[in-house]
Design an enzyme around this catalytic site. Structure first.
Site: not given
Ligand SMILES: NC(=O)c1ccc[n+]([C@@H]2O[C@H](COP(=O)([O-])OP(=O)(O)OC[C@H]3O[C@@H](n4cnc5c(N)ncnc54)[C@H](O)[C@@H]3O)[C@@H](O)[C@H]2O)c1
Ligand SMILES: C[N+](C)(C)CCCC=O
Length: 484
Positions: A154, A251, A285, A458
């Site tokens: 994202n 995260e 997220c 972060e």
């Molecule tokens: N807290 C935060 O800062 C934050 C920020 C952005 C997104 N997110 C979360 O991310 C999710 C959406 O992103 P997504 O669909 O790309 O997530 P995802 O968990 O499907 O994938 C994230 C990453 O993990 C990798 N991955 C997948 N399986 C793996 C494994 N077994 N071992 C190591 N790496 C692996 C993927 O290739 C990708 O690069 C949502 O739940 C969102 O809330 C959190």
């Molecule tokens: C910059 N924002 C909007 C806080 C998003 C942080 C990354 C989460 O997905």
């Protein structure tokens, strides 16, 4: 407009993400137009090993440089990003599908983050401790070594910057794996670091999905894994890292509550609710997707929020006027989470008028009311532009309901009562609480989760602690006392 982009650009992208010839290809979909953006080959064990070894040798040079020297290189990288912000933002739009307006902000946050940690690189210091008899000890803040960064789809460029900036400031190297859905812009960041003067291999990008991520987490030369993604994947990453006793930052996802009290400034609360739900097509997220509204103001709130949601310009993300671009592709007609919730607007596939964008992944932003706490749309992260609105009556009640979740990434409160605002912030179980705003994240401020939303942080000064370790040096000034 996206439809007018020259094919040359796509050919360049194909070139950028092309890896060594291997049998299996991952396709990265061009979200805005529904075409294949590029085909890339996931890195296997040989490439992963090579990148980690080259990062390790770069780390040996980089970690011996003075913090001020590292800062100069990082400042140059920040300058280059700032100078090319429009070009990078355009690539991010193609990579991810978000609107150009938001992509520009993402790129600005990225260079600001690198600039911020460049400023901290020269301040890394330990402590001096006096001991009896003139002896003393001191601590040194040292790098960890090779850190792995794994990113979600994202915020591709921003996540790569949020992870690499503190890592590099502390003297580490980083091997970064972007999401296979958005493989392009992390490579641009790697090229910029190189151009700015980091040693070869200091910031490496490997492409691939789960298998490549697994290889990274299991590699014995990796000291730390910083992961951004979903909770289920985060758990796997933590398990793999635990086997190698690697440090981890997670995260993860969220289902954050936004509490709107009847004494709020309604206009700002409505704006806040839109910002809390519809950035990046709802794929954020920390989005405040559970919007609790005090019963007395619910009708007025819904009227305003629905009116403005209907007015959101969805479409070609490269146009300045567009406010919501393309996403992974989802619509309420294919999702079985409604369970009696009332669709006030949106939630349908949206087809742009430009014929070249017809195959793209668009959805009209959606507001749901008549929601109940135990509905799937209220409990689970949808990761799309869907706001669930729930009425409440009293402060204590809403705090209890807001905390009734396994997630704990963010939260928000709109009220004019300053005591209530701080009381609510204290009692909400989340890593961030926004008071009278939502989804702003200046790089000086730590960001991260409670509960299943993860741990570690972060941004902010504290993140230095997550990318460094303390060595204690004890110095004797007299004779050694001998018991034997
Ligand atoms: N807290 C935060 O800062 C934050 C920020 C952005 C997104 N997110 C979360 O991310 C999710 C959406 O992103 P997504 O669909 O790309 O997530 P995802 O968990 O499907 O994938 C994230 C990453 O993990 C990798 N991955 C997948 N399986 C793996 C494994 N077994 N071992 C190591 N790496 C692996 C993927 O290739 C990708 O690069 C949502 O739940 C969102 O809330 C959190
Ligand atoms: C910059 N924002 C909007 C806080 C998003 C942080 C990354 C989460 O997905």
């Amino acid at each position: 407009s996206l439809a007018l982009l020259p094919t040359r650009l796509f050919k360049n992208m194909l070139y950028i993400v092309a890896m060594r010839a291997q049998p299996a290809y991952n396709q990265s979909i061009l979200f805005p137009a529904g075409r294949v953006l590029c085909q890339m080959v996931p890195c296997g064990s040989e490439e992963v090993d090579e990148s980690i070894k080259s990062a390790h040798s770069a780390y040996r040079k980089w970690s011996k440089m003075a913090g001020m020297e590292r800062a100069r290189v990082m400042l140059e990288a920040a300058r280059i990003i700032r100078e090319r912000r429009e070009k990078i933002a355009k690539l991010e739009v193609i990579n991810n599908g978000k609107s150009i307006t938001e992509a520009l902000v993402d790129i600005d946050i990225a260079w600001q983050c690198i600039e911020y940690y460049a400023g901290l690189a020269g301040t890394l210091a330990g402590q001096h401790v006096q001991l009896p008899g003139g002896a003393f000890a001191y601590t040194r803040r040292e790098a960890l070594g090779v850190c792995v960064g794994i990113g979600a789809f994202n915020y591709p460029f921003q996540i790569a910057s949020w992870k690499s900036a503190p890592a590099l400031a502390c003297g580490n190297a980083m091997v970064f794996k972007p999401s296979p859905m958005t493989p392009v812009t992390a490579v641009i960041l790697a090229e910029i670091y190189k151009e700015a003067g980091v040693p070869d291999g200091l910031f490496c990008v490997v492409q691939g999905g789960a298998e490549t991520g697994t290889l990274l987490c299991q590699h014995p030369m990796v000291a730390k894994v910083s992961f951004t993604g979903s909770v289920p994947t985060g758990k796997k990453v933590m398990e793999m890292s635990a086997k190698g006793v690697k440090q981890v930052t997670l995260e993860l996802g969220g289902k954050s509550p936004l509490l709107i009290f009847k004494d709020c400034e309604l206009e700002n609360a409505v704006r806040g609710a839109l910002m809390a739900n519809f950035l990046t097509q709802g794929q954020v997220c920390c989005n405040g997707t559970r919007v609790f509204v005090q019963r007395e103001i619910l009708p007025k709130f819904l009227e305003e929020v629905v009116k403005r949601t209907k007015a959101i310009a969805v479409g070609d993300p490269l146009l300045d006027g567009t406010r919501m671009g393309a996403s992974r592709g989802s619509d309420l007609t294919t999702v079985s989470f409604l369970q009696g919730a009332n669709v006030l607007c949106g939630g349908e596939p949206f087809v742009p008028s430009d014929p070249k964008l017809k195959g793209g992944y668009y959805m009209s932003p959606c507001v749901l009311d008549n929601c109940k706490d135990d509905m799937t749309c209220v409990k689970e992260e949808i990761f799309g532009p869907v706001m669930s609105v729930l009425p409440f009556d009293a402060e204590e009640e809403v705090i209890q309901r807001a905390n009734n979740t396994t997630f704990g990434l963010a939260s928000g409160v709109f009220t004019r009562d300053i005591s209530r605002a701080h009381r609510v912030a204290e009692n909400l179980e989340a890593g961030t609480c926004f008071i009278n705003n939502y989804n702003i994240s200046p790089v000086e401020v730590p960001f991260g989760g409670y509960k299943n939303s993860g741990f570690g942080r972060e941004n902010g000064q504290v993140t230095i602690e997550y990318y460094s370790q303390l060595k204690t040096v004890v110095v004797e000034m007299g004779d050694v006392e001998n018991y034997f």
